[in-house]
Write a protein that holds these residues in place. Sequence first.
Motif, PDB file in Angstrom:
ATOM      1  N   THR A  73      33.755 -29.778  65.027  1.00 12.13           N
ATOM      2  CA  THR A  73      34.435 -29.716  63.739  1.00 12.13           C
ATOM      3  C   THR A  73      34.343 -31.043  62.991  1.00 12.13           C
ATOM      4  OG1 THR A  73      36.019 -28.081  64.558  1.00 12.13           O
ATOM      5  CG2 THR A  73      36.670 -29.339  62.617  1.00 12.13           C
ATOM      6  N   GLY A  74      33.943 -30.965  61.723  1.00  6.12           N
ATOM      7  CA  GLY A  74      33.875 -32.144  60.874  1.00  6.12           C
ATOM      8  C   GLY A  74      32.645 -33.002  61.075  1.00  6.12           C
ATOM      9  N   ALA A  75      31.821 -32.686  62.077  1.00  2.00           N
ATOM     10  CA  ALA A  75      30.647 -33.501  62.375  1.00  2.00           C
ATOM     11  C   ALA A  75      29.394 -32.884  61.754  1.00  2.00           C
ATOM     12  CB  ALA A  75      30.495 -33.654  63.889  1.00  2.00           C
ATOM     13  N   SER A  76      28.241 -33.368  62.182  1.00  3.16           N
ATOM     14  CA  SER A  76      26.958 -32.878  61.688  1.00  3.16           C
ATOM     15  C   SER A  76      25.926 -33.090  62.783  1.00  3.16           C
ATOM     16  CB  SER A  76      26.538 -33.634  60.423  1.00  3.16           C
ATOM     17  OG  SER A  76      26.184 -34.981  60.743  1.00  3.16           O
ATOM     18  N   LEU A  77      24.696 -32.722  62.515  1.00  3.40           N
ATOM     19  CA  LEU A  77      23.640 -32.901  63.514  1.00  3.40           C
ATOM     20  C   LEU A  77      23.427 -34.375  63.857  1.00  3.40           C
ATOM     21  CD1 LEU A  77      20.935 -34.010  61.864  1.00  3.40           C
ATOM     22  CD2 LEU A  77      20.655 -31.599  61.305  1.00  3.40           C
ATOM     23  N   LEU A  78      23.904 -35.280  63.006  1.00  6.44           N
ATOM     24  CA  LEU A  78      23.728 -36.710  63.251  1.00  6.44           C
ATOM     25  C   LEU A  78      24.500 -37.195  64.473  1.00  6.44           C
ATOM     26  CD1 LEU A  78      23.978 -37.980  59.557  1.00  6.44           C
ATOM     27  CD2 LEU A  78      21.903 -37.548  60.903  1.00  6.44           C
ATOM     28  N   THR A  79      25.485 -36.421  64.917  1.00 10.24           N
ATOM     29  CA  THR A  79      26.249 -36.811  66.100  1.00 10.24           C
ATOM     30  C   THR A  79      25.374 -36.858  67.356  1.00 10.24           C
ATOM     31  OG1 THR A  79      28.387 -36.451  67.202  1.00 10.24           O
ATOM     32  CG2 THR A  79      27.004 -34.510  66.897  1.00 10.24           C
ATOM     33  N   TRP A  80      24.201 -36.200  67.290  1.00  7.73           N
ATOM     34  CA  TRP A  80      23.294 -36.132  68.450  1.00  7.73           C
ATOM     35  C   TRP A  80      22.153 -37.144  68.360  1.00  7.73           C
ATOM     36  CZ3 TRP A  80      25.583 -33.275  71.927  1.00  7.73           C
ATOM     37  CH2 TRP A  80      26.362 -32.164  71.548  1.00  7.73           C
ATOM     38  N   ASN A  81      22.209 -38.096  67.453  1.00  5.85           N
ATOM     39  CA  ASN A  81      21.099 -39.039  67.281  1.00  5.85           C
ATOM     40  C   ASN A  81      20.720 -39.733  68.583  1.00  5.85           C
ATOM     41  OD1 ASN A  81      20.738 -38.531  64.580  1.00  5.85           O
ATOM     42  ND2 ASN A  81      21.761 -40.391  63.858  1.00  5.85           N
ATOM     43  N   GLY A  82      21.706 -40.257  69.297  1.00  7.63           N
ATOM     44  CA  GLY A  82      21.419 -40.999  70.518  1.00  7.63           C
ATOM     45  C   GLY A  82      20.778 -40.147  71.592  1.00  7.63           C
ATOM     46  N   TRP A  83      21.328 -38.961  71.811  1.00  3.01           N
ATOM     47  CA  TRP A  83      20.745 -38.056  72.811  1.00  3.01           C
ATOM     48  C   TRP A  83      19.320 -37.662  72.422  1.00  3.01           C
ATOM     49  CZ3 TRP A  83      24.212 -33.721  75.261  1.00  3.01           C
ATOM     50  CH2 TRP A  83      25.199 -34.314  76.060  1.00  3.01           C
TER      51      TRP A  83
END
Length: 318
Positions: A73-83
């Motif tokens: 919730t409230g996030a985007s695909l950018l939350t997975w940049n590191g992985w």
Amino acid sequence: MKKILKWSGYGLLTILALGFIWGYEADIELDTLKAKYATPPSQFIKVADLDVHYRREGTARLDSLPVVLIHGTGASLLTWNGWTDSLKNDYQVIRLDLPAYGLTGPNADHNYSLDYYADFLGQFLDKLGVKKCVLGGNSLGGAVAWTFALKYPARVGKLILIDAAGYPMQSKSVPIAFQMARLPVVNQLFTKITPRAVVEGSIKNVYANPSKVTPELVDQYWDMAKRAGNRAAFMARMSAAKTPDSTWQQIKTLTMPTLIMWGAQDLLIPIGIARRFEADLPNDTLVVYDNLGHVPMEENPAETVKAVKSFLVKNNKI
């Protein structure tokens, strides 16, 4: 008494007016956001009534399935940049902005139930030609992942649940943006009044170490929230989340190998929920991070991706 009530009413209106003037934030045009956040390898694909923002990266090994990652919730695909940076050398990684969030934005009828999201994900994967995948999700994304796995078990080779929603629970602490979204009148004002401080406080609430929340990260979340329609969609999603749902009772019927990952300092979905997933899923691996919070893959991607890599190569094939 009537005069007191009258002046109290005027005072409340004055406070609301000043709050509106102080906190009013206009929507950001989609083209402006695309220029900043949809640089290559971002793409858009039409799914139902939406132009879905997604990224498809990496080179798949011959014995691997695509790894599909779903944010919360409230996030985007950018939350997975590191992985993604760590996985894409060995795996094909697909991530997307869910409806109501990121650059994808709201759908036409503001239906954001888990059932809707599961069916939407199926349509999205169909468009990409993905018949089977490793499916991972954080928070809301975790609930979408296990709901999809229940509806379409043949399409999920392995499941990764990171601080996943689903079971009935009592939060120890709730981000201020979530609290505001649940208050009548206030939640309507929130679609126009969105102070940066509220966004910053909400992110820090889900981190174990608030010092890791950089100004750049806050700006990213704040920008995405102001995408036209996203704030109203956020309210609709929070409203849908209050509707009783017994689907979680079927979690124990899942049979695919599952990796459960949890931040021990998660105050939104406490560690006890991880134990429920562990008890109900027969083929599970539970990894707990003592010094991380609700979004461990974002707070410390280098540390948390290690368990993912180990899980993906287990038994040599996925």
